[in-house]
Design a protein around this motif. Structure first.
Motif, PDB file in Angstrom:
ATOM      1  N   GLU A 194       8.905 -10.538 -21.574  1.00  0.00           N
ATOM      2  CA  GLU A 194       8.252 -11.123 -20.405  1.00  0.00           C
ATOM      3  C   GLU A 194       8.003 -10.066 -19.333  1.00  0.00           C
ATOM      4  N   ALA A 195       8.968  -9.185 -19.119  1.00  0.00           N
ATOM      5  CA  ALA A 195       8.807  -8.135 -18.104  1.00  0.00           C
ATOM      6  C   ALA A 195       7.651  -7.208 -18.466  1.00  0.00           C
ATOM      7  N   TYR A 196       7.565  -6.818 -19.745  1.00  0.00           N
ATOM      8  CA  TYR A 196       6.454  -5.971 -20.168  1.00  0.00           C
ATOM      9  C   TYR A 196       5.122  -6.701 -19.977  1.00  0.00           C
ATOM     10  N   GLY A 197       5.076  -7.961 -20.332  1.00  0.00           N
ATOM     11  CA  GLY A 197       3.859  -8.738 -20.136  1.00  0.00           C
ATOM     12  C   GLY A 197       3.498  -8.878 -18.665  1.00  0.00           C
ATOM     13  N   PHE A 198       4.488  -9.085 -17.820  1.00  0.00           N
ATOM     14  CA  PHE A 198       4.262  -9.217 -16.381  1.00  0.00           C
ATOM     15  C   PHE A 198       3.690  -7.924 -15.812  1.00  0.00           C
ATOM     16  N   ILE A 199       4.289  -6.798 -16.207  1.00  0.00           N
ATOM     17  CA  ILE A 199       3.804  -5.503 -15.714  1.00  0.00           C
ATOM     18  C   ILE A 199       2.384  -5.259 -16.202  1.00  0.00           C
ATOM     19  N   THR A 200       2.113  -5.594 -17.447  1.00  0.00           N
ATOM     20  CA  THR A 200       0.766  -5.410 -17.992  1.00  0.00           C
ATOM     21  C   THR A 200      -0.250  -6.316 -17.290  1.00  0.00           C
ATOM     22  N   LEU A 201       0.136  -7.539 -16.997  1.00  0.00           N
ATOM     23  CA  LEU A 201      -0.778  -8.476 -16.340  1.00  0.00           C
ATOM     24  C   LEU A 201      -1.086  -8.076 -14.907  1.00  0.00           C
ATOM     25  N   PHE A 202      -0.080  -7.641 -14.167  1.00  0.00           N
ATOM     26  CA  PHE A 202      -0.241  -7.397 -12.735  1.00  0.00           C
ATOM     27  C   PHE A 202      -0.321  -5.921 -12.388  1.00  0.00           C
ATOM     28  N   ARG A 203      -0.655  -5.083 -13.356  1.00  0.00           N
ATOM     29  CA  ARG A 203      -0.738  -3.639 -13.133  1.00  0.00           C
ATOM     30  C   ARG A 203      -1.713  -3.299 -12.017  1.00  0.00           C
ATOM     31  N   SER A 204      -2.820  -3.966 -11.930  1.00  0.00           N
ATOM     32  CA  SER A 204      -3.815  -3.646 -10.902  1.00  0.00           C
ATOM     33  C   SER A 204      -3.392  -4.143  -9.520  1.00  0.00           C
ATOM     34  N   PHE A 205      -2.440  -5.046  -9.458  1.00  0.00           N
ATOM     35  CA  PHE A 205      -2.005  -5.598  -8.178  1.00  0.00           C
ATOM     36  C   PHE A 205      -0.929  -4.736  -7.508  1.00  0.00           C
ATOM     37  N   PHE A 206      -0.185  -3.951  -8.275  1.00  0.00           N
ATOM     38  CA  PHE A 206       0.925  -3.183  -7.716  1.00  0.00           C
ATOM     39  C   PHE A 206       0.509  -2.203  -6.619  1.00  0.00           C
ATOM     40  N   PRO A 207      -0.581  -1.435  -6.750  1.00  0.00           N
ATOM     41  CA  PRO A 207      -0.963  -0.546  -5.639  1.00  0.00           C
ATOM     42  C   PRO A 207      -1.266  -1.306  -4.346  1.00  0.00           C
ATOM     43  N   VAL A 208      -1.861  -2.484  -4.465  1.00  0.00           N
ATOM     44  CA  VAL A 208      -2.150  -3.296  -3.278  1.00  0.00           C
ATOM     45  C   VAL A 208      -0.845  -3.738  -2.621  1.00  0.00           C
ATOM     46  N   ALA A 209       0.116  -4.187  -3.432  1.00  0.00           N
ATOM     47  CA  ALA A 209       1.394  -4.648  -2.891  1.00  0.00           C
ATOM     48  C   ALA A 209       2.159  -3.508  -2.230  1.00  0.00           C
ATOM     49  N   PHE A 210       2.173  -2.327  -2.866  1.00  0.00           N
ATOM     50  CA  PHE A 210       2.883  -1.194  -2.275  1.00  0.00           C
ATOM     51  C   PHE A 210       2.198  -0.718  -0.999  1.00  0.00           C
ATOM     52  N   GLY A 211       0.873  -0.792  -0.956  1.00  0.00           N
ATOM     53  CA  GLY A 211       0.158  -0.454   0.270  1.00  0.00           C
ATOM     54  C   GLY A 211       0.500  -1.406   1.399  1.00  0.00           C
ATOM     55  N   PHE A 212       0.639  -2.687   1.077  1.00  0.00           N
ATOM     56  CA  PHE A 212       1.028  -3.672   2.084  1.00  0.00           C
ATOM     57  C   PHE A 212       2.440  -3.403   2.586  1.00  0.00           C
ATOM     58  N   LEU A 213       3.357  -3.078   1.678  1.00  0.00           N
ATOM     59  CA  LEU A 213       4.729  -2.790   2.091  1.00  0.00           C
ATOM     60  C   LEU A 213       4.784  -1.553   2.982  1.00  0.00           C
ATOM     61  N   GLY A 214       3.930  -0.582   2.717  1.00  0.00           N
ATOM     62  CA  GLY A 214       3.878   0.607   3.553  1.00  0.00           C
ATOM     63  C   GLY A 214       3.346   0.319   4.941  1.00  0.00           C
ATOM     64  N   SER A 215       2.509  -0.691   5.077  1.00  0.00           N
ATOM     65  CA  SER A 215       1.954  -1.024   6.385  1.00  0.00           C
ATOM     66  C   SER A 215       2.874  -1.921   7.209  1.00  0.00           C
ATOM     67  N   LEU A 216       3.986  -2.352   6.649  1.00  0.00           N
ATOM     68  CA  LEU A 216       4.899  -3.208   7.408  1.00  0.00           C
ATOM     69  C   LEU A 216       5.541  -2.479   8.582  1.00  0.00           C
ATOM     70  N   VAL A 217       5.623  -1.150   8.530  1.00  0.00           N
ATOM     71  CA  VAL A 217       6.223  -0.410   9.647  1.00  0.00           C
ATOM     72  C   VAL A 217       5.321  -0.420  10.875  1.00  0.00           C
ATOM     73  N   ASN A 218       4.085  -0.886  10.748  1.00  0.00           N
ATOM     74  CA  ASN A 218       3.181  -0.982  11.892  1.00  0.00           C
ATOM     75  C   ASN A 218       3.370  -2.272  12.678  1.00  0.00           C
ATOM     76  N   ILE A 219       4.178  -3.189  12.190  1.00  0.00           N
ATOM     77  CA  ILE A 219       4.467  -4.421  12.910  1.00  0.00           C
ATOM     78  C   ILE A 219       5.508  -4.094  13.980  1.00  0.00           C
ATOM     79  N   PRO A 220       5.260  -4.457  15.245  1.00  0.00           N
ATOM     80  CA  PRO A 220       6.117  -3.998  16.348  1.00  0.00           C
ATOM     81  C   PRO A 220       7.612  -4.252  16.156  1.00  0.00           C
ATOM     82  N   LEU A 221       8.012  -5.448  15.828  1.00  0.00           N
ATOM     83  CA  LEU A 221       9.434  -5.747  15.705  1.00  0.00           C
ATOM     84  C   LEU A 221      10.054  -4.982  14.530  1.00  0.00           C
TER      85      LEU A 221
END
Length: 91
Positions: free
Chosen positions: A51-78
């Motif tokens: 299941e983990a291999y299938g999940f990674i294969t299915l959502f491979r294109s989504f991971f860069p977007v998610a990591f980019g979002f996590l990197g932008s969390l430091v721009n939130i004031p609090l």
């Protein structure tokens, strides 16, 4: 099973079905559902690995977007104040 039901409740049955059964994603889909079947057949570790291999294969294109979002969390004031202050010692 909970992941699938949550996805159906969030984006709907038709969009979930079309996501999983696109031609480029059939390999990931087969591993994901195959792992689910293996878990239900009482081979949990092997099934979860499939299941983990299938999940990674299915959502491979989504991971860069998610990591980019996590990197932008430091721009939130609090959150930026908390990240600069750090965690107090002893926690």
């Amino acid at each position: 099973i909970l992941f699938l039901s949550g996805l159906v409740f969030i984006i709907g049955f038709r969009r979930t079905f079309t996501f999983f059964f696109q031609r480029p994603k059939l390999k990931g889909t087969s591993f994901f559902f195959g792992g689910l079947i293996v878990v239900l057949m009482r081979w949990p570790i092997l099934g979860m690995l499939l299941e983990a291999y299938g999940f990674i294969t299915l959502f491979r294109s989504f991971f860069p977007v998610a990591f980019g979002f996590l990197g932008s969390l430091v721009n939130i004031p609090l959150l930026s104040q908390v990240s600069r202050a750090g965690v107090p010692p002893g926690l």
